[in-house]
Design an enzyme around this catalytic site. Structure first.
Site, mmCIF file in Angstrom:
data_model
loop_
_atom_site.group_PDB
_atom_site.id
_atom_site.type_symbol
_atom_site.label_atom_id
_atom_site.label_comp_id
_atom_site.label_asym_id
_atom_site.label_seq_id
_atom_site.Cartn_x
_atom_site.Cartn_y
_atom_site.Cartn_z
ATOM 1 N N ASN A 38 0.815 -1.221 0.000
ATOM 2 C CA ASN A 38 0.000 0.000 0.000
ATOM 3 C C ASN A 38 0.847 1.270 0.000
ATOM 4 O O ASN A 38 0.340 2.348 0.329
ATOM 5 C CB ASN A 38 -0.921 0.016 1.226
ATOM 6 N N HIS A 124 -14.443 -1.561 7.092
ATOM 7 C CA HIS A 124 -13.277 -2.343 7.490
ATOM 8 C C HIS A 124 -13.531 -3.176 8.750
ATOM 9 O O HIS A 124 -14.334 -2.823 9.607
ATOM 10 C CB HIS A 124 -12.091 -1.401 7.738
ATOM 11 N N GLU A 164 -15.688 4.304 4.590
ATOM 12 C CA GLU A 164 -14.297 4.529 4.194
ATOM 13 C C GLU A 164 -14.288 5.570 3.085
ATOM 14 O O GLU A 164 -15.285 5.754 2.383
ATOM 15 C CB GLU A 164 -13.649 3.226 3.718
ATOM 16 N N SER A 168 -10.714 -0.574 0.664
ATOM 17 C CA SER A 168 -9.416 -1.228 0.534
ATOM 18 C C SER A 168 -9.412 -2.447 -0.364
ATOM 19 O O SER A 168 -8.368 -2.788 -0.931
ATOM 20 C CB SER A 168 -8.901 -1.623 1.919
ATOM 21 N N ASP A 193 -13.240 6.658 7.618
ATOM 22 C CA ASP A 193 -11.964 5.949 7.701
ATOM 23 C C ASP A 193 -11.200 6.273 6.418
ATOM 24 O O ASP A 193 -11.464 5.713 5.361
ATOM 25 C CB ASP A 193 -12.216 4.450 7.846
ATOM 26 N N HIS A 196 -6.980 4.535 3.238
ATOM 27 C CA HIS A 196 -6.434 4.326 1.894
ATOM 28 C C HIS A 196 -6.612 5.548 0.997
ATOM 29 O O HIS A 196 -6.286 5.489 -0.187
ATOM 30 C CB HIS A 196 -7.075 3.103 1.251
ATOM 31 N N LYS A 229 0.121 3.832 4.494
ATOM 32 C CA LYS A 229 -0.239 3.778 3.078
ATOM 33 C C LYS A 229 0.539 4.861 2.327
ATOM 34 O O LYS A 229 1.725 4.723 2.095
ATOM 35 C CB LYS A 229 -1.748 3.923 2.894
#
Length: 380
Positions: A38, A124, A164, A168, A193, A196, A229
């Site tokens: 990542n 997640h 998110e 992900s 979140d 990423h 990440k």
């Protein structure tokens, strides 16, 4: 005599192995081209970040030595928190050693059995576990479906919505502007979140005036960012109002009873933020690599056989189906010199196992071309 725990472990291990879901560690072999990590901007091993790690260790030492509330909170931590607030517009910030810890601490501390939390279907695992441990009730709306979220919010308002920014395993982005407007309409909070997405969220969108691509406080009431990440190092942060952060400081057991994030690592994370802001070509290079991979794959012989998910982010999943098949394909690619993620259930739904290919700004055009050639050879 076999201990009952030994018998349980042996049985569970066999079940996972038979189903093609047994997870095992591996040391990545030398010379393999890695398309599984990542490190989207290639900062984990770049020279400026290595220099920052050395500088941070010399200035602060390599360990925090104590909990933040004892003596482990340093100028390095404070400087990073201030930079994150400046980048996002939030009032205050709290650092953690990992994104899983940050999500767990936030949710377990904030909610209890009197609360109902509304979350995207694909949120997640750290969020799911946090909600379970908090005792809060969980309602899940269809993935990225505003109408589904609205139907739930109409019955529950006011509440909290969790999503998110970039998912992900699918690589798609949440409709954050629409979710934010919906939450404001219903008097609810939005928690994002941004693991990423932070540093690369916009991919041409939502780029702040300071040059950093990130979700901002006008969208998210509370935001979680991670440093493993786009920033290429380690750790995480919760960002929100001063009231929220003060409450976490006083009540979050993860924070109170854990040794603080290494100050040297906090120094590296701050250096990474500054480096991204000063080097816009990183995002340009990443965008070009994403476009190149998608174009080459869609022109390949296997594009009609295995679906490449609709993703404009560095996360490019190829949907294979069976758990055992995706593991076999990943092993074939390894023998051809490439490391890719083999993602199976329960991380993704049963029957939706995938090769999770992640692109970095440091991948070359030749490496991407060779990867697609290897994919064609392995998948055909």
């Amino acid at each position: 005599m076999v201990h009952p725990l030994q018998a349980k472990m042996a049985q569970k291990t066999k079940q996972l192995a038979d189903a093609g879901r047994l997870r095992q560690r591996r040391v990545v072999g030398a010379g393999l081209i890695d398309f599984s990590h990542n490190d989207y901007l290639g900062l984990a091993s770049c020279e400026p970040m290595k220099a920052a790690a050395t500088e941070g260790a010399e200035r602060y030492g390599v360990g925090a030595k104590a909990s933040p509330l004892v003596s482990g909170y340093s100028q390095a931590h404070q400087a990073l928190e201030q930079a994150l607030c400046q980048a996002t517009g939030h009032q205050a910030c709290l650092l953690f050693c990992s994104g899983f810890s940050a999500n767990s601490a936030l949710i377990e501390t904030l909610f209890d059995s009197d609360n109902t939390v509304v979350a995207d279907k694909l949120i997640h695992a750290s969020v799911i576990d946090g909600i379970k441990h908090s005792g809060a009730k969980l309602k899940r709306f269809l993935h990225n479906d505003i109408e589904s979220a609205q139907r739930i919010l109409t019955k529950l308002e006011p509440t909290v919505v969790l999503t998110e920014s970039t998912f992900s395993m699918d690589g798609d982005k949440a409709p954050l502007n629409e979710l934010s407007a919906l939450c404001k309409q219903h008097g609810s909070w939005l928690i994002v979140d941004d693991a990423h997405g932070f540093g690369i969220t916009g991919i041409g969108e939502q780029v702040n005036s300071n040059g950093l691509s990130a979700v901002t406080a006008d969208i998210a009431d509370i935001q979680v960012v991670t440093f493993g990440k786009a920033l290429g190092c380690q750790g995480a942060a919760v960002l929100g109002s001063q009231q929220v952060i003060d409450y976490l400081v006083a009540n979050a057991r993860h924070y109170i009873y854990s040794t603080a994030l290494s100050p040297a690592n906090a120094h590296v994370a701050l250096a990474a933020i500054n480096y991204i802001q000063a080097t816009p070509t990183l995002i340009d290079k990443l965008n070009n690599n994403i476009a190149l991979f998608r174009s080459l794959y869609q022109q390949s012989d296997v594009s009609s056989q295995y679906l490449l998910a609709d993703s404009a982010t560095p996360i490019q999943p190829i949907i294979i189906g069976a758990d055992s098949e995706v593991v076999a394909l990943a092993n074939k690619l390894s023998k051809l010199g490439f490391v890719v993620g083999a993602i199976r259930s329960p991380t993704v739904p049963k029957g939706a196992a995938r090769l999770r290919i992640t692109l970095s700004a440091t991948h070359t055009s030749e490496q991407i071309t060779n990867l697609v050639d290897a994919l064609s050879l392995s998948l055909s």
